[in-house]
Design a protein around this motif. Sequence first.
Motif, PDB file in Angstrom:
ATOM      1  N   MET A  54      -9.373 -10.693  -7.231  1.00 52.52           N
ATOM      2  CA  MET A  54      -8.378 -10.125  -6.347  1.00 52.52           C
ATOM      3  C   MET A  54      -8.846  -8.746  -5.882  1.00 52.52           C
ATOM      4  O   MET A  54      -9.241  -7.902  -6.684  1.00 52.52           O
ATOM      5  N   GLU A  55      -8.783  -8.515  -4.579  1.00 48.02           N
ATOM      6  CA  GLU A  55      -9.260  -7.259  -4.012  1.00 48.02           C
ATOM      7  C   GLU A  55      -8.233  -6.153  -4.226  1.00 48.02           C
ATOM      8  O   GLU A  55      -7.036  -6.340  -4.055  1.00 48.02           O
ATOM      9  N   LYS A  56      -8.741  -4.992  -4.620  1.00 45.66           N
ATOM     10  CA  LYS A  56      -7.877  -3.829  -4.851  1.00 45.66           C
ATOM     11  C   LYS A  56      -7.324  -3.325  -3.527  1.00 45.66           C
ATOM     12  O   LYS A  56      -8.035  -3.226  -2.533  1.00 45.66           O
ATOM     13  N   GLU A  57      -6.045  -2.997  -3.512  1.00 40.60           N
ATOM     14  CA  GLU A  57      -5.410  -2.487  -2.287  1.00 40.60           C
ATOM     15  C   GLU A  57      -5.918  -1.085  -1.973  1.00 40.60           C
ATOM     16  O   GLU A  57      -6.032  -0.229  -2.849  1.00 40.60           O
ATOM     17  N   LYS A  58      -6.255  -0.846  -0.714  1.00 42.56           N
ATOM     18  CA  LYS A  58      -6.757   0.456  -0.276  1.00 42.56           C
ATOM     19  C   LYS A  58      -5.609   1.458  -0.238  1.00 42.56           C
ATOM     20  O   LYS A  58      -4.489   1.119   0.148  1.00 42.56           O
ATOM     21  N   PRO A  59      -5.885   2.714  -0.601  1.00 42.48           N
ATOM     22  CA  PRO A  59      -4.816   3.728  -0.572  1.00 42.48           C
ATOM     23  C   PRO A  59      -4.433   4.083   0.867  1.00 42.48           C
ATOM     24  O   PRO A  59      -5.255   4.024   1.776  1.00 42.48           O
ATOM     25  N   LYS A  60      -3.181   4.434   1.033  1.00 39.47           N
ATOM     26  CA  LYS A  60      -2.707   4.917   2.329  1.00 39.47           C
ATOM     27  C   LYS A  60      -2.625   6.430   2.267  1.00 39.47           C
ATOM     28  O   LYS A  60      -2.317   7.009   1.233  1.00 39.47           O
ATOM     29  N   TRP A  61      -2.931   7.061   3.402  1.00 33.58           N
ATOM     30  CA  TRP A  61      -2.956   8.508   3.496  1.00 33.58           C
ATOM     31  C   TRP A  61      -2.067   8.953   4.655  1.00 33.58           C
ATOM     32  O   TRP A  61      -1.853   8.197   5.588  1.00 33.58           O
ATOM     33  N   THR A  62      -1.614  10.205   4.614  1.00 33.21           N
ATOM     34  CA  THR A  62      -0.864  10.734   5.744  1.00 33.21           C
ATOM     35  C   THR A  62      -1.809  10.836   6.943  1.00 33.21           C
ATOM     36  O   THR A  62      -3.029  10.968   6.782  1.00 33.21           O
ATOM     37  N   LEU A  63      -1.262  10.803   8.133  1.00 38.80           N
ATOM     38  CA  LEU A  63      -2.089  10.820   9.342  1.00 38.80           C
ATOM     39  C   LEU A  63      -2.870  12.125   9.486  1.00 38.80           C
ATOM     40  O   LEU A  63      -4.021  12.113   9.938  1.00 38.80           O
ATOM     41  N   GLN A  64      -2.275  13.242   9.107  1.00 39.32           N
ATOM     42  CA  GLN A  64      -3.001  14.516   9.192  1.00 39.32           C
ATOM     43  C   GLN A  64      -4.169  14.535   8.215  1.00 39.32           C
ATOM     44  O   GLN A  64      -5.243  15.052   8.518  1.00 39.32           O
ATOM     45  N   ARG A  65      -3.973  13.986   7.038  1.00 43.48           N
ATOM     46  CA  ARG A  65      -5.064  13.885   6.056  1.00 43.48           C
ATOM     47  C   ARG A  65      -6.170  12.984   6.604  1.00 43.48           C
ATOM     48  O   ARG A  65      -7.360  13.290   6.463  1.00 43.48           O
ATOM     49  N   LEU A  66      -5.802  11.885   7.237  1.00 46.44           N
ATOM     50  CA  LEU A  66      -6.788  10.971   7.822  1.00 46.44           C
ATOM     51  C   LEU A  66      -7.594  11.655   8.919  1.00 46.44           C
ATOM     52  O   LEU A  66      -8.798  11.445   9.042  1.00 46.44           O
ATOM     53  N   GLU A 123       3.913   5.220  15.330  1.00 45.81           N
ATOM     54  CA  GLU A 123       5.285   5.188  14.789  1.00 45.81           C
ATOM     55  C   GLU A 123       5.311   5.167  13.269  1.00 45.81           C
ATOM     56  O   GLU A 123       6.378   5.077  12.686  1.00 45.81           O
ATOM     57  N   ILE A 124       4.159   5.231  12.666  1.00 46.28           N
ATOM     58  CA  ILE A 124       4.097   5.235  11.206  1.00 46.28           C
ATOM     59  C   ILE A 124       3.619   6.603  10.724  1.00 46.28           C
ATOM     60  O   ILE A 124       3.076   7.385  11.494  1.00 46.28           O
ATOM     61  N   LYS A 125       3.808   6.877   9.455  1.00 48.97           N
ATOM     62  CA  LYS A 125       3.451   8.181   8.897  1.00 48.97           C
ATOM     63  C   LYS A 125       2.177   8.137   8.061  1.00 48.97           C
ATOM     64  O   LYS A 125       1.599   9.172   7.759  1.00 48.97           O
ATOM     65  N   GLU A 126       1.743   6.944   7.644  1.00 51.76           N
ATOM     66  CA  GLU A 126       0.533   6.819   6.848  1.00 51.76           C
ATOM     67  C   GLU A 126      -0.116   5.463   7.072  1.00 51.76           C
ATOM     68  O   GLU A 126       0.522   4.527   7.525  1.00 51.76           O
ATOM     69  N   MET A 127      -1.424   5.403   6.775  1.00 57.27           N
ATOM     70  CA  MET A 127      -2.178   4.159   6.898  1.00 57.27           C
ATOM     71  C   MET A 127      -3.470   4.298   6.104  1.00 57.27           C
ATOM     72  O   MET A 127      -3.781   5.381   5.605  1.00 57.27           O
ATOM     73  N   THR A 128      -4.236   3.233   6.038  1.00 59.12           N
ATOM     74  CA  THR A 128      -5.515   3.301   5.339  1.00 59.12           C
ATOM     75  C   THR A 128      -6.549   3.972   6.237  1.00 59.12           C
ATOM     76  O   THR A 128      -6.426   3.974   7.461  1.00 59.12           O
ATOM     77  N   PHE A 129      -7.575   4.522   5.617  1.00 53.81           N
ATOM     78  CA  PHE A 129      -8.646   5.171   6.375  1.00 53.81           C
ATOM     79  C   PHE A 129      -9.367   4.148   7.257  1.00 53.81           C
ATOM     80  O   PHE A 129      -9.730   4.456   8.396  1.00 53.81           O
ATOM     81  N   LYS A 130      -9.540   2.952   6.757  1.00 50.94           N
ATOM     82  CA  LYS A 130     -10.210   1.901   7.529  1.00 50.94           C
ATOM     83  C   LYS A 130      -9.455   1.606   8.828  1.00 50.94           C
ATOM     84  O   LYS A 130     -10.058   1.520   9.896  1.00 50.94           O
ATOM     85  N   ASP A 131      -8.150   1.490   8.758  1.00 48.53           N
ATOM     86  CA  ASP A 131      -7.351   1.228   9.955  1.00 48.53           C
ATOM     87  C   ASP A 131      -7.386   2.416  10.919  1.00 48.53           C
ATOM     88  O   ASP A 131      -7.479   2.240  12.133  1.00 48.53           O
ATOM     89  N   PHE A 132      -7.332   3.619  10.381  1.00 47.71           N
ATOM     90  CA  PHE A 132      -7.410   4.824  11.210  1.00 47.71           C
ATOM     91  C   PHE A 132      -8.758   4.884  11.926  1.00 47.71           C
ATOM     92  O   PHE A 132      -8.830   5.173  13.122  1.00 47.71           O
ATOM     93  N   ASN A 133      -9.831   4.585  11.209  1.00 48.69           N
ATOM     94  CA  ASN A 133     -11.172   4.543  11.809  1.00 48.69           C
ATOM     95  C   ASN A 133     -11.221   3.596  12.997  1.00 48.69           C
ATOM     96  O   ASN A 133     -11.774   3.925  14.043  1.00 48.69           O
ATOM     97  N   LYS A 134     -10.666   2.417  12.822  1.00 52.51           N
ATOM     98  CA  LYS A 134     -10.681   1.424  13.907  1.00 52.51           C
ATOM     99  C   LYS A 134      -9.983   1.956  15.148  1.00 52.51           C
ATOM    100  O   LYS A 134     -10.471   1.786  16.261  1.00 52.51           O
ATOM    101  N   ILE A 135      -8.856   2.588  14.953  1.00 51.84           N
ATOM    102  CA  ILE A 135      -8.096   3.120  16.092  1.00 51.84           C
ATOM    103  C   ILE A 135      -8.904   4.173  16.836  1.00 51.84           C
ATOM    104  O   ILE A 135      -9.061   4.121  18.053  1.00 51.84           O
ATOM    105  N   ILE A 136      -9.447   5.141  16.109  1.00 49.46           N
ATOM    106  CA  ILE A 136     -10.164   6.247  16.749  1.00 49.46           C
ATOM    107  C   ILE A 136     -11.478   5.769  17.368  1.00 49.46           C
ATOM    108  O   ILE A 136     -11.818   6.156  18.485  1.00 49.46           O
TER     109      ILE A 136
END
Length: 93
Positions: A1-13, A51-64
Amino acid sequence: MEKEKPKWTLQRLKSMYFAMHCWKCKKWEISPEEYKKECEDNIQKIIDNLEIKEMTFKDFNKIIKNTTFCKFEKRDFSNNCPICKNLGISNHF
């Protein structure tokens, strides 16, 4: 089972993204005002529109990385680099 990635605040990301990616495309070689206009302000606009306050770094990377303003230019670590030549660093890492 894959470990869930941590979510971070958007400013931290945003800070993490700069630390891991922005230096690669020479943004630190331009003036702080120009960097703010070209990169930081655009990233902040994206964050402000999410519209969200936090997400994973991987998802943030994809967006940017899918934006038009954030395109990496590879840095020259070849033997043409005078600093590398002085240090005796070859381009065969």
